[in-house]
Design an enzyme around this catalytic site. Structure first.
Site, PDB file in Angstrom:
ATOM      1  N   THR A 161       3.976  -5.386  -0.908  1.00 14.21           N
ATOM      2  CA  THR A 161       4.887  -5.395  -2.046  1.00 14.21           C
ATOM      3  C   THR A 161       5.238  -3.979  -2.491  1.00 14.21           C
ATOM      4  OG1 THR A 161       3.207  -5.375  -3.818  1.00 14.21           O
ATOM      5  CG2 THR A 161       3.742  -7.514  -2.827  1.00 14.21           C
ATOM      6  N   ASP A 183       6.941  -5.323  -9.238  1.00 18.95           N
ATOM      7  CA  ASP A 183       6.809  -4.183 -10.151  1.00 18.95           C
ATOM      8  C   ASP A 183       5.587  -4.452 -11.015  1.00 18.95           C
ATOM      9  OD1 ASP A 183       6.945  -2.268 -12.153  1.00 18.95           O
ATOM     10  OD2 ASP A 183       9.112  -2.443 -12.419  1.00 18.95           O
ATOM     11  N   ASN A 211      -3.094  -0.923  -5.195  1.00 16.70           N
ATOM     12  CA  ASN A 211      -2.877   0.459  -4.782  1.00 16.70           C
ATOM     13  C   ASN A 211      -1.770   1.144  -5.577  1.00 16.70           C
ATOM     14  OD1 ASN A 211      -2.723   2.831  -2.811  1.00 16.70           O
ATOM     15  ND2 ASN A 211      -0.681   1.942  -2.638  1.00 16.70           N
ATOM     16  N   TYR A 222      -3.803  11.366 -15.897  1.00 12.74           N
ATOM     17  CA  TYR A 222      -4.141  10.676 -14.653  1.00 12.74           C
ATOM     18  C   TYR A 222      -5.638  10.376 -14.578  1.00 12.74           C
ATOM     19  CZ  TYR A 222      -4.902   9.952  -9.649  1.00 12.74           C
ATOM     20  OH  TYR A 222      -5.292   9.440  -8.437  1.00 12.74           O
ATOM     21  N   LYS A 254      -7.580   6.552 -14.413  1.00 13.95           N
ATOM     22  CA  LYS A 254      -8.485   6.115 -13.355  1.00 13.95           C
ATOM     23  C   LYS A 254      -9.885   5.822 -13.907  1.00 13.95           C
ATOM     24  CE  LYS A 254      -5.762   6.090  -9.774  1.00 13.95           C
ATOM     25  NZ  LYS A 254      -5.428   4.815  -9.101  1.00 13.95           N
ATOM     26  N   VAL A 258      -5.629  13.306  -0.990  1.00 10.57           N
ATOM     27  CA  VAL A 258      -5.156  12.558   0.170  1.00 10.57           C
ATOM     28  C   VAL A 258      -3.818  13.139   0.622  1.00 10.57           C
ATOM     29  CG1 VAL A 258      -4.548  10.288   1.095  1.00 10.57           C
ATOM     30  CG2 VAL A 258      -6.286  10.482  -0.692  1.00 10.57           C
ATOM     31  N   THR A 309      -0.642  12.549   1.311  1.00  8.22           N
ATOM     32  CA  THR A 309       0.439  11.572   1.152  1.00  8.22           C
ATOM     33  C   THR A 309       1.573  12.231   0.377  1.00  8.22           C
ATOM     34  OG1 THR A 309      -0.352  10.724  -0.982  1.00  8.22           O
ATOM     35  CG2 THR A 309      -1.282   9.714   1.015  1.00  8.22           C
TER      36      THR A 309
END
Length: 261
Positions: free
Chosen positions: A33, A54, A73, A137, A141, A170, A172
């Site tokens: 998704t 969403d 995720n 952030y 988390k 990471v 990405t």
């Protein structure tokens, strides 16, 4: 018996895409998704089922026919010194990184309880090692981890495992998104050094050892197939050591490390 099924949020890139591919390669039925399903065209071509989702809205999961694993995720990092982060941006950070998994979990839990399945959510080393310029952030988390600790205990008697996968830096597109979030702020001159560190950041990646999206996906998959998964699964020995040390290192020492970074 049909193949096991997994739902992956935020599958348009990075960890989410790698995770969808990892489950697909293992023969799972993958429901990938993203907010814009056109970003999932390559996963559709590979045989994954793709859907618009969403996480800031209550999801319609009527497309599911059984569910063995939910992978939360979808998320992003609102970077910037907290004094410069407007309240609406802080709300948006929590709407995606905390309320988003909460919404999807609530919608998916009936199916997961029927299957005795697993919730796997992607957290971060940042939940345990908050650092300057990333307070929003890190807080989101840390809140996600507390949320899941409570949910794990609540679901113990219903046969659902709840696992937090904890990567460090990471490789990405996360950094590019972070740059956009920083650019949207009105920077205060008092935090020039903080902005400079994040715009050209290499130190934390070298210190903790930047990992790949595929390595995180492997950890997610390992949690999903384990008959008795751990509550937390750090990705890599450096992250495992950093999280362990964070429990014992005095705050004053940690602040000295920030000065060095």
């Amino acid at each position: 018996m049909s193949d096991p099924a997994v739902l992956v949020t935020g599958a348009s890139s990075g960890i989410g895409r790698a995770t969808a591919n990892r489950f697909h390669e293992a023969g799972w039925r993958v429901h990938a998704t993203a907010r814009d399903p056109t970003d999932l065209a390559d996963l559709t071509a590979r045989g994954c089922e793709t859907h618009a989702l969403d996480v800031t809205e209550d999801p319609d999961l009527s497309f599911l026919d059984g569910l063995d694993c939910l992978v939360n995720n979808a998320g992003f990092g609102q970077y910037g010194p907290l004094e410069d982060v407007p309240v609406e941006r802080l709300r948006r950070q929590f709407a995606v990184n905390l309320s988003g998994p909460h919404r999807v979990c609530r919608a998916a839990l009936p199916a997961l309880c029927d299957a005795g399945g697993t919730v796997v959510s992607v957290s971060s080393l940042a939940a345990h090692a908050p650092f300057p310029g990333a307070g929003a952030y890190c807080a989101s988390k840390a809140a996600l981890e507390a949320h899941h600790d409570a949910m794990r205990a609540e679901l113990f008697d219903r046969g659902v495992d709840v696992v937090l996968v904890q990567p460090g830096p990471v490789e990405t597109g996360f950094r590019a998104r972070r740059e956009r979030e920083l650019a949207a702020l009105s920077p205060s001159a008092a935090y020039t050094d903080v902005y400079d560190r994040h715009r050209g950041e290499t130190t934390r990646g070298a210190l903790f050892g930047a990992t790949t999206a595929d390595e995180v996906a492997d950890a997610v998959f390992a949690a999903a197939v384990s008959p008795d998964p751990p509550a937390r699964l750090p990705v890599g020995w450096r992250v495992r050591a950093a999280i362990t040390l964070s429990r014992f290192v005095p705050d004053a020492w940690r602040e000295r490390v920030y000065e060095w970074l």
